[in-house]
Scaffold this motif. Sequence first.
Motif, short mmCIF file in Angstrom:
data_model
loop_
_atom_site.label_atom_id
_atom_site.label_comp_id
_atom_site.label_asym_id
_atom_site.label_seq_id
_atom_site.Cartn_x
_atom_site.Cartn_y
_atom_site.Cartn_z
N GLY A 163 0.52 4.70 3.68
CA GLY A 163 0.08 3.31 3.53
C GLY A 163 0.68 2.65 2.29
N ARG A 164 0.66 1.32 2.30
CA ARG A 164 1.22 0.60 1.16
C ARG A 164 0.19 0.36 0.06
NH1 ARG A 164 3.10 -4.59 3.40
NH2 ARG A 164 1.46 -4.06 4.87
N GLY A 165 -1.08 0.31 0.44
CA GLY A 165 -2.09 0.04 -0.58
C GLY A 165 -2.20 -1.43 -0.92
N VAL A 166 -2.24 -2.26 0.10
CA VAL A 166 -2.27 -3.72 -0.10
C VAL A 166 -3.47 -4.14 -0.94
CG1 VAL A 166 -2.55 -5.93 1.12
CG2 VAL A 166 -0.99 -4.18 2.02
N GLY A 214 4.04 6.24 10.00
CA GLY A 214 4.20 5.09 10.89
C GLY A 214 3.57 3.83 10.32
N ALA A 215 3.45 2.83 11.18
CA ALA A 215 2.99 1.50 10.74
C ALA A 215 1.48 1.43 10.56
CB ALA A 215 3.44 0.45 11.75
N THR A 216 0.73 2.31 11.22
CA THR A 216 -0.73 2.35 11.06
C THR A 216 -1.14 3.77 10.70
OG1 THR A 216 -1.18 2.99 13.35
CG2 THR A 216 -1.00 0.61 12.91
N ARG A 217 -2.37 3.87 10.16
CA ARG A 217 -2.88 5.21 9.83
C ARG A 217 -2.91 6.08 11.08
NH1 ARG A 217 -7.19 8.46 9.91
NH2 ARG A 217 -7.74 9.68 8.06
N SER A 232 0.43 7.41 11.80
CA SER A 232 0.82 8.40 10.78
C SER A 232 0.17 9.74 11.05
CB SER A 232 0.45 7.90 9.38
OG SER A 232 1.22 6.77 9.03
N ALA A 242 -5.58 8.91 -0.19
CA ALA A 242 -6.33 7.99 -1.04
C ALA A 242 -7.68 8.54 -1.48
CB ALA A 242 -6.51 6.66 -0.31
N LYS A 251 -12.84 6.84 -1.72
CA LYS A 251 -11.47 6.40 -1.43
C LYS A 251 -11.01 5.40 -2.48
CE LYS A 251 -10.53 4.38 2.59
NZ LYS A 251 -9.76 3.12 2.60
N1 CTP Z 1 -2.06 5.49 5.85
C1 CTP Z 1 -0.93 6.04 6.47
N2 CTP Z 1 -0.11 5.25 7.22
C2 CTP Z 1 -0.36 3.94 7.36
C3 CTP Z 1 -1.50 3.36 6.74
C4 CTP Z 1 -2.34 4.17 5.99
O1 CTP Z 1 -0.68 7.24 6.34
N3 CTP Z 1 0.49 3.20 8.06
C5 CTP Z 1 -2.89 6.35 4.97
C6 CTP Z 1 -2.95 5.85 3.54
O2 CTP Z 1 -1.78 6.27 2.84
C7 CTP Z 1 -4.24 6.45 3.01
C8 CTP Z 1 -5.09 6.60 4.29
O3 CTP Z 1 -4.24 6.35 5.39
O4 CTP Z 1 -4.05 7.72 2.42
C9 CTP Z 1 -6.28 5.66 4.27
O5 CTP Z 1 -5.81 4.32 4.36
P1 CTP Z 1 -6.13 3.17 3.31
O6 CTP Z 1 -7.07 3.62 2.26
O7 CTP Z 1 -6.41 1.94 4.10
O8 CTP Z 1 -4.71 3.04 2.55
P2 CTP Z 1 -3.63 1.91 2.70
O9 CTP Z 1 -3.49 1.53 4.13
O10 CTP Z 1 -2.43 2.38 1.95
O11 CTP Z 1 -4.31 0.71 1.87
P3 CTP Z 1 -4.48 -0.82 2.33
O12 CTP Z 1 -5.26 -0.76 3.63
O13 CTP Z 1 -5.21 -1.45 1.20
O14 CTP Z 1 -3.08 -1.34 2.50
#
Ligand code: CTP
Length: 254
Positions: free
Chosen positions: A24-27, A95-98, A101, A122, A231
């Motif tokens: 994830g990007r950590g928006v 990938g584009a979503t958790r 991934s 996280a 988290k």
């Molecule tokens: N994650 C991932 N692939 C993605 C989106 C999220 O592997 N495309 C992972 C994040 O790196 C994190 C976990 O899923 O370890 C939980 O997601 P979240 O806390 O929402 O992290 P982010 O998506 O990075 O943060 P944000 O939603 O604020 O962008």
Amino acid sequence: MSSMSPTPAEPSPSRTAAVIPAAGRGVRLGPGTPKALRALGGTPMLIHAVRAMAASRAVTLVVLVAPPDGAAEVKNLIDGHALPERTDYVVVPGGATRQESVKLGLDALPDDVSVVLVHDAARPLVPVDTVDAVIEAVRDGAPAVVPALPLADTVKEVEPAEPGVPETVLSTPVRARLRAVQTPQGFDRGTLVRAHESVAVDGEGATDDAGMVERLGAPVVVVPGHEEAFKVTRPLDLVLAEAVLARRRANDGF
Ligand code: CTP
Ligand code: MG
């Protein structure tokens, strides 16, 4: 060379692996380096998360799901940090979503893995006792296990509205029946793979693997979570994480 020795009649060993989505990007944390690569106490968050999984003696494989263009950098981080030698480490691009991934991480598991943990990078500070409690519940026969805590806040369901327009409250679930779920979530591998094969990625995708198993109709059970498994989502969470690390260092006798 070993062909002359008798083959012991053992069942093939079943391994426990941890998949760590870290792509994830950590928006919500704000602009900058991808969240999982940010430092806590001088060490990247994902290294803390890897250590937290490898701290369990049951975990013999960690699959790290890196930002799509960051797999080489993550491999270098794994090579550059001290990690338990009894554990194997694999890095795959995410990938584009958790949800996507996690699926990419599951695709990288070898055949002999029968129990899978899915753990957010996280949540870098989850204690090993929580990890072991999740694994034990899966080994005791639960197809899916989530660590969870009661809520401090009362929760309301609202009708989402445009920014600036007040939202209307629809209902107030009884707080005592609600739990905030954490990771690692633990699964019988076949159950989790089936869930990921049957639930399509919709919008942001599923934010919780156990929820996908629920949709299959399989039971999901709860074990006690831990405050330190929170988290890291918003900037204030970084302050809390640094404070937890400082307290651990003080308790370790520094
Ligand atoms: N994650 C991932 N692939 C993605 C989106 C999220 O592997 N495309 C992972 C994040 O790196 C994190 C976990 O899923 O370890 C939980 O997601 P979240 O806390 O929402 O992290 P982010 O998506 O990075 O943060 P944000 O939603 O604020 O962008
Ligand atoms: Mg996210």
